[in-house]
Design an enzyme around this catalytic site. Structure first.
Site, short mmCIF file in Angstrom:
data_model
loop_
_atom_site.label_atom_id
_atom_site.label_comp_id
_atom_site.label_asym_id
_atom_site.label_seq_id
_atom_site.Cartn_x
_atom_site.Cartn_y
_atom_site.Cartn_z
N GLY A 1 0.89 -1.25 0.00
CA GLY A 1 0.11 -0.06 0.00
C GLY A 1 0.84 1.23 0.14
O GLY A 1 2.02 1.24 -0.19
N GLN B 1 12.41 -3.37 -9.35
CA GLN B 1 14.04 -3.63 -9.36
C GLN B 1 14.59 -3.10 -8.02
O GLN B 1 15.59 -3.27 -7.58
CB GLN B 1 14.83 -3.28 -10.70
CG GLN B 1 16.26 -3.13 -10.55
CD GLN B 1 16.78 -4.73 -10.60
OE1 GLN B 1 16.22 -5.60 -11.03
NE2 GLN B 1 17.80 -4.63 -9.88
N HIS C 1 4.96 1.57 -8.02
CA HIS C 1 3.61 0.47 -7.90
C HIS C 1 2.96 0.54 -9.04
O HIS C 1 2.52 -0.52 -9.69
CB HIS C 1 3.03 0.74 -6.70
CG HIS C 1 3.69 0.61 -5.34
ND1 HIS C 1 3.90 1.65 -4.65
CD2 HIS C 1 4.19 -0.62 -4.71
CE1 HIS C 1 4.35 1.17 -3.31
NE2 HIS C 1 4.68 0.02 -3.48
N MET D 1 11.80 6.00 -6.32
CA MET D 1 10.43 6.21 -5.51
C MET D 1 10.33 4.77 -4.25
O MET D 1 10.82 3.81 -4.59
CB MET D 1 9.18 5.88 -6.47
CG MET D 1 9.15 7.29 -7.31
SD MET D 1 7.74 7.30 -8.36
CE MET D 1 8.08 8.86 -9.09
N SER D 2 9.92 5.30 -3.11
CA SER D 2 9.61 4.41 -2.14
C SER D 2 8.39 5.07 -0.93
O SER D 2 8.40 6.31 -1.09
CB SER D 2 11.16 4.28 -1.28
OG SER D 2 10.84 3.50 -0.18
N GLN E 1 7.60 -9.22 8.02
CA GLN E 1 8.87 -8.85 7.51
C GLN E 1 9.41 -7.83 8.29
O GLN E 1 10.37 -7.26 7.74
CB GLN E 1 8.63 -8.56 6.10
CG GLN E 1 7.71 -7.57 5.62
CD GLN E 1 7.38 -7.23 4.10
OE1 GLN E 1 6.82 -8.35 3.76
NE2 GLN E 1 7.96 -6.28 3.55
N VAL F 1 11.47 3.14 -10.70
CA VAL F 1 10.97 4.40 -11.21
C VAL F 1 11.37 5.35 -10.17
O VAL F 1 11.62 5.23 -9.01
CB VAL F 1 9.48 4.51 -11.03
CG1 VAL F 1 8.76 5.69 -11.37
CG2 VAL F 1 8.74 3.43 -11.83
#
Length: 276
Positions: free
Chosen positions: A28, A145, A34, A181-182, A58, A173
């Site tokens: 999310g 990736q 995404h 992007m994160s 995790q 990306v």
């Protein structure tokens, strides 16, 4: 676009989907990275399923599970233009019911890099992905990736367990200034956000040197480390030059490599990588 929660609902809905089915597993708080996976799945598959589940298994005991950003309505709004068939938002109880005690572990490729820094992380990742694959039964699954080791580990799991899902890894990306992007980028202050661009600068500098003839693994690592050292806010956890399939650290002359790093900037942990 149908949103479902329970596993029983998912199984009933899955029977009605046309094959091939593409799965995009997420936690999310979606971003363009995404959405690029969803877009590719939509192009390649007759049906698309997106899972949204912040997987507690995790996260380590001192990590950011409680603070991990969540905004389901925002995610649903972002997904609307992509004609997603199903969005599965299971609860913790759906995935790990009372008495749960079965875990999936991949041995060697989960040990280095993130395996050292986040003990137990990949046990949680692999278990939840195996459960997602089992529940959704996708022909294809899409990963980014940016989480390079995760992709290697999941491919190994799928091969070892004879899971007939093709694991596809899509390009990272990036923002206009190079930052990968994160979902965790939201935690960066404006000053930390500016400092974070040093990650991609270090990787791209090493890639440029590689493309002009530098082949020594230690020198490539040093290029990244020296670039990261220009930002005092950056605390380096690792810089790796490893084989992209086995994740074994390389020495001497390299022809192909995964150049990866992990750092902390303030309270935020960031990772990035490129393939040479």
């Amino acid at each position: 676009m149908r949103v479902i929660v329970s596993l029983d609902e998912l199984r009933l809905a899955r029977r009605k989907l046309k094959d091939p089915v593409g799965l995009v597993p997420t936690m999310g708080f979606l971003h363009e990275g995404h959405l690029s996976l969803v877009q590719r799945a939509r192009l390649e598959c007759a049906s698309v399923v997106v899972s949204i589940f912040v997987n507690p298994a995790q996260f380590g005991p001192h990590e950011d599970l409680d603070k991990y950003p969540r905004d389901l309505q925002r995610d649903l709004d972002l997904l609307k233009p992509y004609d997603v068939d199903l969005i599965w938002t299971p609860t913790n109880e759906d995935m790990y019911p009372t008495g749960y005690q079965t875990w999936v572990t991949v041995e060697e490729v989960s040990k280095p890099l993130e395996g050292v820094m986040r003990p137990g992380h990949f046990r949680g990742v692999v278990t939840v992905v195996a459960k997602l694959f089992n529940a959704v039964q996708p022909q294809k699954a899409y990963f980014g990736q940016k989480d390079a080791q995760q992709a290697v580990v999941i491919r190994q799991m799928s091969a070892d367990l004879n899971i007939p899902t093709e694991v596809l890894v899509c390009p990272t990306v990036r923002e206009a200034d190079g930052l990968a992007m994160s979902s965790r980028n939201v935690f960066l202050s404006p000053e930390e956000r500016r400092a974070a661009t040093v990650l991609s600068r270090g990787l791209f500098k090493a890639k440029a040197d590689f493309e002009t003839g530098e082949r020594d693994a230690d020198q490539l690592r040093m290029v990244v480390l020296n670039t990261l050292a220009t930002e005092p806010a950056v605390e380096v956890q690792y810089v790796s030059c490893a084989h992209p399939d086995t994740l074994e650290e390389l020495e001497g002359k390299v022809e192909r490599a995964l150049l990866a790093l992990a750092v902390r900037i303030g309270k935020t942990r960031l990772i990035d990588n490129i393939i040479l």
